[in-house]
Write a protein that holds these residues in place. Sequence first.
Motif, PDB file in Angstrom:
ATOM      1  N   ASP A 347       0.824  -1.212   0.000  1.00  0.00           N
ATOM      2  CA  ASP A 347       0.000   0.000   0.000  1.00  0.00           C
ATOM      3  C   ASP A 347       0.859   1.262   0.000  1.00  0.00           C
ATOM      4  O   ASP A 347       0.518   2.273  -0.617  1.00  0.00           O
ATOM      5  CB  ASP A 347      -0.971   0.008   1.178  1.00  0.00           C
ATOM      6  N   GLN A 348       2.019   1.210   0.694  1.00  0.00           N
ATOM      7  CA  GLN A 348       2.907   2.367   0.725  1.00  0.00           C
ATOM      8  C   GLN A 348       3.530   2.615  -0.655  1.00  0.00           C
ATOM      9  O   GLN A 348       3.664   3.762  -1.098  1.00  0.00           O
ATOM     10  CB  GLN A 348       4.017   2.166   1.755  1.00  0.00           C
ATOM     11  N   VAL A 349       3.899   1.538  -1.323  1.00  0.00           N
ATOM     12  CA  VAL A 349       4.470   1.651  -2.664  1.00  0.00           C
ATOM     13  C   VAL A 349       3.444   2.243  -3.621  1.00  0.00           C
ATOM     14  O   VAL A 349       3.737   3.143  -4.416  1.00  0.00           O
ATOM     15  CB  VAL A 349       4.946   0.266  -3.164  1.00  0.00           C
ATOM     16  N   ILE A 350       2.208   1.746  -3.553  1.00  0.00           N
ATOM     17  CA  ILE A 350       1.137   2.231  -4.419  1.00  0.00           C
ATOM     18  C   ILE A 350       0.864   3.707  -4.146  1.00  0.00           C
ATOM     19  O   ILE A 350       0.669   4.504  -5.069  1.00  0.00           O
ATOM     20  CB  ILE A 350      -0.143   1.391  -4.217  1.00  0.00           C
ATOM     21  N   THR A 351       0.841   4.095  -2.867  1.00  0.00           N
ATOM     22  CA  THR A 351       0.553   5.478  -2.508  1.00  0.00           C
ATOM     23  C   THR A 351       1.615   6.429  -3.053  1.00  0.00           C
ATOM     24  O   THR A 351       1.300   7.515  -3.554  1.00  0.00           O
ATOM     25  CB  THR A 351       0.451   5.636  -0.976  1.00  0.00           C
ATOM     26  N   PHE A 352       2.884   6.038  -2.970  1.00  0.00           N
ATOM     27  CA  PHE A 352       3.948   6.884  -3.521  1.00  0.00           C
ATOM     28  C   PHE A 352       3.781   7.034  -5.032  1.00  0.00           C
ATOM     29  O   PHE A 352       4.018   8.111  -5.587  1.00  0.00           O
ATOM     30  CB  PHE A 352       5.321   6.298  -3.200  1.00  0.00           C
ATOM     31  N   SER A 353       3.338   5.969  -5.692  1.00  0.00           N
ATOM     32  CA  SER A 353       3.077   6.036  -7.118  1.00  0.00           C
ATOM     33  C   SER A 353       1.943   7.011  -7.422  1.00  0.00           C
ATOM     34  O   SER A 353       2.014   7.808  -8.361  1.00  0.00           O
ATOM     35  CB  SER A 353       2.727   4.639  -7.658  1.00  0.00           C
ATOM     36  N   ILE A 354       0.880   6.981  -6.599  1.00  0.00           N
ATOM     37  CA  ILE A 354      -0.262   7.871  -6.807  1.00  0.00           C
ATOM     38  C   ILE A 354       0.137   9.336  -6.593  1.00  0.00           C
ATOM     39  O   ILE A 354      -0.227  10.214  -7.380  1.00  0.00           O
ATOM     40  CB  ILE A 354      -1.428   7.487  -5.875  1.00  0.00           C
ATOM     41  N   VAL A 355       0.892   9.625  -5.519  1.00  0.00           N
ATOM     42  CA  VAL A 355       1.328  10.997  -5.257  1.00  0.00           C
ATOM     43  C   VAL A 355       2.178  11.520  -6.421  1.00  0.00           C
ATOM     44  O   VAL A 355       1.999  12.650  -6.894  1.00  0.00           O
ATOM     45  CB  VAL A 355       2.118  11.089  -3.935  1.00  0.00           C
ATOM     46  N   SER A 356       3.093  10.679  -6.905  1.00  0.00           N
ATOM     47  CA  SER A 356       3.946  11.084  -8.026  1.00  0.00           C
ATOM     48  C   SER A 356       3.106  11.361  -9.267  1.00  0.00           C
ATOM     49  O   SER A 356       3.342  12.331  -9.998  1.00  0.00           O
ATOM     50  CB  SER A 356       4.979   9.985  -8.324  1.00  0.00           C
ATOM     51  N   GLY A 357       2.094  10.501  -9.491  1.00  0.00           N
ATOM     52  CA  GLY A 357       1.217  10.707 -10.633  1.00  0.00           C
ATOM     53  C   GLY A 357       0.425  11.995 -10.529  1.00  0.00           C
ATOM     54  O   GLY A 357       0.282  12.745 -11.505  1.00  0.00           O
ATOM     55  N   LEU A 358      -0.096  12.295  -9.334  1.00  0.00           N
ATOM     56  CA  LEU A 358      -0.900  13.503  -9.150  1.00  0.00           C
ATOM     57  C   LEU A 358      -0.083  14.774  -9.377  1.00  0.00           C
ATOM     58  O   LEU A 358      -0.602  15.776  -9.878  1.00  0.00           O
ATOM     59  CB  LEU A 358      -1.527  13.506  -7.754  1.00  0.00           C
ATOM     60  N   LEU A 359       1.190  14.742  -9.001  1.00  0.00           N
ATOM     61  CA  LEU A 359       2.059  15.878  -9.299  1.00  0.00           C
ATOM     62  C   LEU A 359       2.143  16.103 -10.809  1.00  0.00           C
ATOM     63  O   LEU A 359       2.072  17.244 -11.291  1.00  0.00           O
ATOM     64  CB  LEU A 359       3.458  15.650  -8.721  1.00  0.00           C
TER      65      LEU A 359
END
Length: 461
Positions: A347-359
């Motif tokens: 879940d932490q890996v996925i969340t970092f991916s989502i934050v990077s995508g939103l930027l």
Amino acid sequence: MTESPGLVKSLRPYHVWALGVGIVLVGEYMGWNFTIAKGGVLGSLLAMLVAGTMYIMISLCASELGSATKLAGGPYDWARLFIGPGAAASVGLAVYMEYIALEAADAIVVAFIAQEIFPELQVFPVTLLVIATLTFINYRGVVAALTLNFFMTAIAFLAIIVFFFSGTFGVFDLQPERLFQGAVPNGLIGLFAALQFGPWFFLGIEGAAMCAEECKQPSRAVPLGQQAGMITLLVGAAMTLFVCTMLLDSSVPAEGLGVSVYPLFEAAQASGIYLLIAFLALGTLLTCLSSANGCVCDSSRSWFALSRDHFVSPWFSTVHPKYQTPYRAVIFTMPIAIAFAFSGYLDQVITFSIVSGLLCYVLIPFSLIRFRKMFPMHVSKVRPFVSPLQPWIAWFAMAIAIVIMSTLFWGYRYNLLFALAFYLIAYFYFHNRHKKYIKHFDWGKEMGWPNPSHHKTEAVE
């Protein structure tokens, strides 16, 4: 010194479709259902609609920018050309981290699936094998990698279609009343919090434009492949939410469907139809492999673009003399993906991916706004595809991305703060290091374009 060969131009619209949908379709098989854990069925529907609206707008922006610039760096190159070096480096790193983290998550899931089939297997060695195999495929050539993606993605999407119509035509029983059970378990705050997982339905579709430099006809292939991919994902997301909600056995969807690891596969198991169970198991495996394969392609192109412009070591910008791939950038994806996978916190890996995508989803439409301001309609020869209703939808997409990013405070605030601090430091570091770059940029030499309308050296007509 002999000049390094360029990237081979061999991709067609279906390759662009395969890259975009191949990366994202895994979000229909798993991960999206956490929207139900937060906001129930209604929260999931809201998250899908809000995120879908944002991604349609992002896809239109990416199609116009990708078909115009025809560069391998995608969002990185758009920010470099139209915003500045600090934004470019931040976006380039964000794209790289987004896809590397997603690749690691996909490889972990493949390993868990393999362990369920063969219990004697260990998760981490299988994860390493998956990452190494896909790295080798991309090392050998982009055509082979994306042709493989096309077939894997087509089978996985076909599995969703067959499953949906099997239910609607009565092959197994659906229970429509479950659409209204636990529809809003956490009230209005749950509806808002569900937005943080909404991007999982479509995360990464903008990456389809990152192969523009390797397309035979970028002005046709990028818009066609990108928009066809977005339509595919919208249809798949709607089918998935509809069938899974009405099939998985739980009196409260947030307690059953909302915590499922493989919601589509578990829904197939609930149907009791052996052929559907086998088909959805195959689809789950193929979509994870396809997503990880596309992530290797996109992340390596982002790193290649950063290297080519000396934001990172130029050593990574070498193109293989035989396979015509950025092979060093491809190989470098492997140790970073392994480091993410080694953490074990999916879940932490996925969340970092989502934050990077939103930027990226903030800076992609801003790049388009700047692009249109610098190159208005009277120089339309640099814009072979013109997306509608601009710049209004670009501003709207940015607003949605910021709202979704704010919802990450419900459960992942430290991930959000760390990621924002990381990219902010990168912005100021690279901006100060390369601030002279824009002053000496030659539009005619690099892009074959006239100087933008506000350029100081533009001749007066």
